[in-house]
Design a protein around this motif. Structure first.
Motif, PDB file in Angstrom:
ATOM      1  N   ALA A  40     -44.476  -5.076 -47.429  1.00  0.00           N
ATOM      2  CA  ALA A  40     -45.017  -3.498 -47.286  1.00  0.00           C
ATOM      3  C   ALA A  40     -43.395  -2.874 -46.157  1.00  0.00           C
ATOM      4  N   THR A  41     -43.080  -3.644 -45.703  1.00  0.00           N
ATOM      5  CA  THR A  41     -42.419  -2.977 -45.208  1.00  0.00           C
ATOM      6  C   THR A  41     -40.976  -3.907 -45.371  1.00  0.00           C
ATOM      7  N   VAL A  42     -40.168  -2.563 -45.430  1.00  0.00           N
ATOM      8  CA  VAL A  42     -38.435  -3.344 -45.123  1.00  0.00           C
ATOM      9  C   VAL A  42     -37.903  -3.889 -43.734  1.00  0.00           C
ATOM     10  N   LYS A  43     -37.808  -5.135 -43.635  1.00  0.00           N
ATOM     11  CA  LYS A  43     -38.158  -4.992 -42.584  1.00  0.00           C
ATOM     12  C   LYS A  43     -36.760  -4.444 -41.631  1.00  0.00           C
ATOM     13  N   ALA A  44     -36.703  -4.525 -40.380  1.00  0.00           N
ATOM     14  CA  ALA A  44     -36.257  -3.690 -38.972  1.00  0.00           C
ATOM     15  C   ALA A  44     -36.041  -2.072 -39.740  1.00  0.00           C
ATOM     16  N   MET A  45     -36.892  -1.259 -40.504  1.00  0.00           N
ATOM     17  CA  MET A  45     -36.931  -0.011 -41.280  1.00  0.00           C
ATOM     18  C   MET A  45     -37.901   0.722 -41.239  1.00  0.00           C
ATOM     19  N   MET A  46     -38.352   1.306 -40.904  1.00  0.00           N
ATOM     20  CA  MET A  46     -39.246   2.898 -40.483  1.00  0.00           C
ATOM     21  C   MET A  46     -38.907   3.504 -42.297  1.00  0.00           C
ATOM     22  N   THR A  62     -46.069  -8.784 -54.404  1.00  0.00           N
ATOM     23  CA  THR A  62     -47.367  -9.436 -55.048  1.00  0.00           C
ATOM     24  C   THR A  62     -47.548 -10.656 -54.530  1.00  0.00           C
ATOM     25  N   TYR A  63     -47.297 -11.778 -54.419  1.00  0.00           N
ATOM     26  CA  TYR A  63     -47.191 -12.779 -54.177  1.00  0.00           C
ATOM     27  C   TYR A  63     -47.737 -13.525 -52.281  1.00  0.00           C
ATOM     28  N   PRO A  69     -51.611  -8.361 -46.346  1.00  0.00           N
ATOM     29  CA  PRO A  69     -53.691  -8.802 -45.959  1.00  0.00           C
ATOM     30  C   PRO A  69     -54.426  -8.853 -47.367  1.00  0.00           C
ATOM     31  N   THR A  70     -54.209  -8.806 -48.895  1.00  0.00           N
ATOM     32  CA  THR A  70     -54.291  -9.348 -49.815  1.00  0.00           C
ATOM     33  C   THR A  70     -54.426  -7.768 -50.488  1.00  0.00           C
ATOM     34  N   ALA A  71     -54.622  -7.605 -51.653  1.00  0.00           N
ATOM     35  CA  ALA A  71     -54.526  -6.497 -52.555  1.00  0.00           C
ATOM     36  C   ALA A  71     -55.828  -6.031 -52.053  1.00  0.00           C
ATOM     37  N   HIS A  81     -49.113   2.946 -51.330  1.00  0.00           N
ATOM     38  CA  HIS A  81     -47.856   3.954 -51.158  1.00  0.00           C
ATOM     39  C   HIS A  81     -48.725   4.524 -49.678  1.00  0.00           C
ATOM     40  N   LYS A  82     -49.734   4.320 -49.242  1.00  0.00           N
ATOM     41  CA  LYS A  82     -50.574   4.956 -48.643  1.00  0.00           C
ATOM     42  C   LYS A  82     -50.704   3.692 -46.941  1.00  0.00           C
ATOM     43  N   PHE A  83     -50.612   2.929 -47.702  1.00  0.00           N
ATOM     44  CA  PHE A  83     -50.914   2.261 -46.695  1.00  0.00           C
ATOM     45  C   PHE A  83     -49.610   1.790 -45.639  1.00  0.00           C
TER      46      PHE A  83
END
Length: 376
Positions: A40-46, A62-63, A69-71, A81-83
């Motif tokens: 849930a993040t592109v590392k080092a990027m906003m 998915t994995y 943090p679990t689906a 998207h919101k997360f």
């Protein structure tokens, strides 16, 4: 705003295609490169920085997300998207590839795969049905069916058995996905390097019917020449009126070669991972910021690049912050690499639209063959 998922082809040049995938969360211009936002993040990027590079869609994993943090937690917090504060489309992979790479921690059967978490050793089961459930909880716009991807090289019998099971899992994924207007399910072609097995896989997927089709089981160690040999026939085995996605690719010349052969979408961790390790992709090839030649160089990485790293910082500064292990190093170099990859995509879209792809491709290869500017 469109409420359904659709794909329109705007122009072709040889086998290269440009078009638009329309989703309720926005349009994806093809050919498209998807930065990878594993956890849930592109590392080092906003997220807004990723959008500023020109990315229309991200890939989530998915994995990794099902383990942490679990689906279920992400769903309770309003979806992925919101997360992660990304309001454009998201594609999630099925988890199959990561699970397959845990060879010593997993057990596979017709039902699915049981495995132990690489984080805490806890036991989990992933089946086509559970993969569909997780991806629905995440709320991704494009869902990938659950498949098995054998590492290459593998013998033909093993590849055939794996492909046949992946096709059975594809049908179960389709059944479990159900009817979800505005969301898309993509099937994944398997068959290793074998043209007849790829054709059989494509026929099985076409019978099931998907919203898009991926060429899976490549970029797993077979080398560029073997990959291109498969791409000379594999995309042609898939429907022309649906998006074609090559999973896990790749280097700039892999991407250009794939688009030339009829691929519409790609993803890879390479630009972000390389950014964090000091490897930089430019129009003039690859350079390594740790090299001492950059220590006193006041010039930008690429004088024609519009990214913040090139506009605002010198090679000397980027060399210094990398050597000093400052966080800004990974941020700026990742931004540059992602910007360059999106520049390539825009260049190809423009060239295909004007029927000048061959000339664009020749310029692209000539520029990269030049190598980096001379040291001062």
């Amino acid at each position: 705003m469109t409420q359904s998922f659709s794909f329109s082809l705007n122009a072709t040049d040889g086998k290269a295609r440009t078009g638009v995938i329309s989703t309720p969360r926005g349009d994806i211009r093809t050919p498209a490169f998807m930065p990878v936002g594993t956890a849930a993040t592109v590392k080092a990027m906003m997220p807004e920085s990723v959008a500023a590079t020109g990315a229309d869609i991200l890939l989530g994993n998915t994995y990794h997300l099902m383990l942490r943090p679990t689906a279920e937690r992400i769903a309770n917090l309003g979806g992925l998207h919101k997360f992660m504060n990304w309001d454009k489309p998201i594609l999630t992979d099925s988890g199959g590839f990561q699970v397959m790479s845990l060879s010593d921690l997993r057990k596979m059967s017709e039902k699915g795969v049981t495995f132990r978490s690489h984080i805490d050793g806890s036991k989990h089961e992933l089946t086509p049905e559970r993969s569909m459930e997780i991806q629905k909880l995440l709320g991704s716009d494009i869902v990938m069916c659950f498949d098995e991807c054998p590492a290459l090289p593998a013998d033909r019998t093993r590849i055939n058995e794996s492909m046949q099971m992946s096709m059975r899992w594809a049908q179960r994924s389709r059944d479990a996905f159900g009817d979800r207007p505005g969301y898309a399910l993509f099937g994944i072609q398997q068959g290793g390097l074998e043209e007849d097995l790829r054709a059989e896989s494509a026929a099985a997927l076409r019978d099931i019917e998907f919203d898009g089709y991926a060429v899976g089981g490549l970029a797993v160690g077979e080398g560029q020449e073997a990959m291109f040999n498969v791409l000379d026939f594999a995309p042609d085995q898939l429907p022309t009126d649906k998006p074609r996605y090559l999973m896990g690719v790749g280097k700039p010349d892999d991407i250009v070669g794939a688009v030339k052969r009829g691929i519409d979408m790609m993803d890879c961790v390479l630009p972000s991972r390389s950014g964090r390790t000091g490897q930089i992709f430019t129009r003039h090839g690859v350079l390594n910021i740790k090299n001492a030649r950059h220590a006193d160089d006041p010039r930008p990485l690429d004088e024609n690049c519009g990214c913040p790293a090139c506009r605002n910082y010198s090679r000397a500064y980027l060399h210094h912050v990398f050597r000093a292990q400052e966080m800004i190093s990974g941020m700026l170099l990742t931004w540059h690499n992602l910007h360059y990859f999106q520049d390539i995509m825009q260049g190809m879209r423009d060239a295909i639209a004007t029927g000048s792809f061959a000339a664009w491709e020749a310029d692209f290869h000539a520029g990269r063959a030049q190598g980096d500017i001379e040291p001062l």
